[in-house]
Enzyme design. Sequence first.
Site, PDB file in Angstrom:
ATOM      1  N   THR A   8       0.822  -1.211   0.000  1.00 21.25           N
ATOM      2  CA  THR A   8       0.000   0.000   0.000  1.00 21.25           C
ATOM      3  C   THR A   8       0.854   1.257   0.000  1.00 21.25           C
ATOM      4  OG1 THR A   8      -1.871  -1.074   1.031  1.00 21.25           O
ATOM      5  CG2 THR A   8      -1.679   1.271   1.444  1.00 21.25           C
ATOM      6  N   SER A  58       1.190  -7.446  -0.813  1.00 20.30           N
ATOM      7  CA  SER A  58       1.846  -8.491  -0.009  1.00 20.30           C
ATOM      8  C   SER A  58       0.919  -9.634   0.389  1.00 20.30           C
ATOM      9  CB  SER A  58       2.538  -7.890   1.214  1.00 20.30           C
ATOM     10  OG  SER A  58       1.639  -7.673   2.262  1.00 20.30           O
ATOM     11  N   THR A  91       1.565  -4.330   4.299  1.00 22.97           N
ATOM     12  CA  THR A  91       1.385  -4.632   5.722  1.00 22.97           C
ATOM     13  C   THR A  91       0.844  -6.050   5.970  1.00 22.97           C
ATOM     14  OG1 THR A  91      -0.844  -3.703   5.657  1.00 22.97           O
ATOM     15  CG2 THR A  91       0.929  -2.223   6.358  1.00 22.97           C
TER      16      THR A  91
HETATM   17  N1  ASP Z   1      -2.803  -5.478   0.823  1.00 30.76           N
HETATM   18  C1  ASP Z   1      -1.757  -4.512   1.136  1.00 30.76           C
HETATM   19  C2  ASP Z   1      -0.433  -5.239   1.134  1.00 30.76           C
HETATM   20  O1  ASP Z   1      -0.166  -5.951   2.066  1.00 30.76           O
HETATM   21  C3  ASP Z   1      -2.026  -3.886   2.442  1.00 30.76           C
HETATM   22  C4  ASP Z   1      -0.996  -2.886   2.879  1.00 30.76           C
HETATM   23  O2  ASP Z   1       0.109  -2.807   2.413  1.00 30.76           O
HETATM   24  O3  ASP Z   1      -1.347  -2.141   3.827  1.00 30.76           O
HETATM   25  O4  ASP Z   1       0.335  -5.114   0.214  1.00 30.76           O
END
Ligand code: ASP
Length: 313
Positions: A8, A58, A91
């Site tokens: 993100t 991720s 995340t």
């Molecule tokens: N879906 C995203 C990821 O993990 C969520 C984030 O980065 O906050 O790439």
Amino acid sequence: MVLGTGGTIAGRSALRGDNIHYTAAQLGIDVLAAEIPGLSEHLQGHTLELAQLAQVDSKDMDSAVWVRLARRTAQALAQPDVRGVVITHGTDTIEETAFFLQSVLPADKPVVLTCAMRPATALSPDGPQNLLDALTLVMTPQARGVMVVCAGVVHAPTHVQKIHPYRLDAFSSGEAGPLAWVEAAQVRWAGADLPAAKPLWDVNALPDPGAWPPVEIVLNHAGATGAVVNALVQSGVRGIVAAGTGNGTLSQSLEAALRQAMASGVQVLRTSRCMLGQVIAPPVADIPVAKGLSPVKARVALQLSLMGLPPAP
Ligand code: ASP
């Protein structure tokens, strides 16, 4: 050295300020760095080297990216002129990547993973500050080992868990508490031991992604049967992490299926689906316990142990 992997922090939405309907992993690490106001003053004479290692949300993190990341980070750490490595990451699985890297990287220099809960197109994005905090940590003399920083809080790979789907401070180290806080470009250490610089396994022996042993996670819950375990054994799984209820307890049918899987050569590790605490193994050794590891980290530990890697030199 800053390695971009997506997430993100590199996300973009069609409507500026839309923090929900965005696509992760869109902007390159060069764009992210260029958008940070005051970056060069913050670096205090250090030079940034940027490399785009992957561009993934991720939730889709996999062994292919992990192998590339571990090898590239190890190479960077071995360069005498590299002070440390920052990795930008989504995340969703940052805790697993951090735990994996800690298990294989000789890190007497800092390796800091960071992320964002809001996309780069948010009205008030958190990524730029998190990236600055990661750089502050890397430039701090005592810093070493693999760490995660988000929302000004520094976490150890073994303890960090994502606990909230939206909140900017989405991580917790549970009962262990954080390692440190980054406040106004200063690191305030909490007094806990820093993560070990010596890993368990030799990074140079990591097999290519296609050769990683398949390891899956099975959850105990009301009404849990052995059906998933039986299907996994049929599919050729090499290891199963059982995320038990409470103190790692398993329903009778799930436990029976897991014992049968063990008898056919599948390695099983017992953990707990509880957020805090750790499983206390019963006095009679039966299904081995992954002490103090969440199910997702126990999965990484079991997968690495099934590779037959030599211990780190
Ligand atoms: N879906 C995203 C990821 O993990 C969520 C984030 O980065 O906050 O790439």
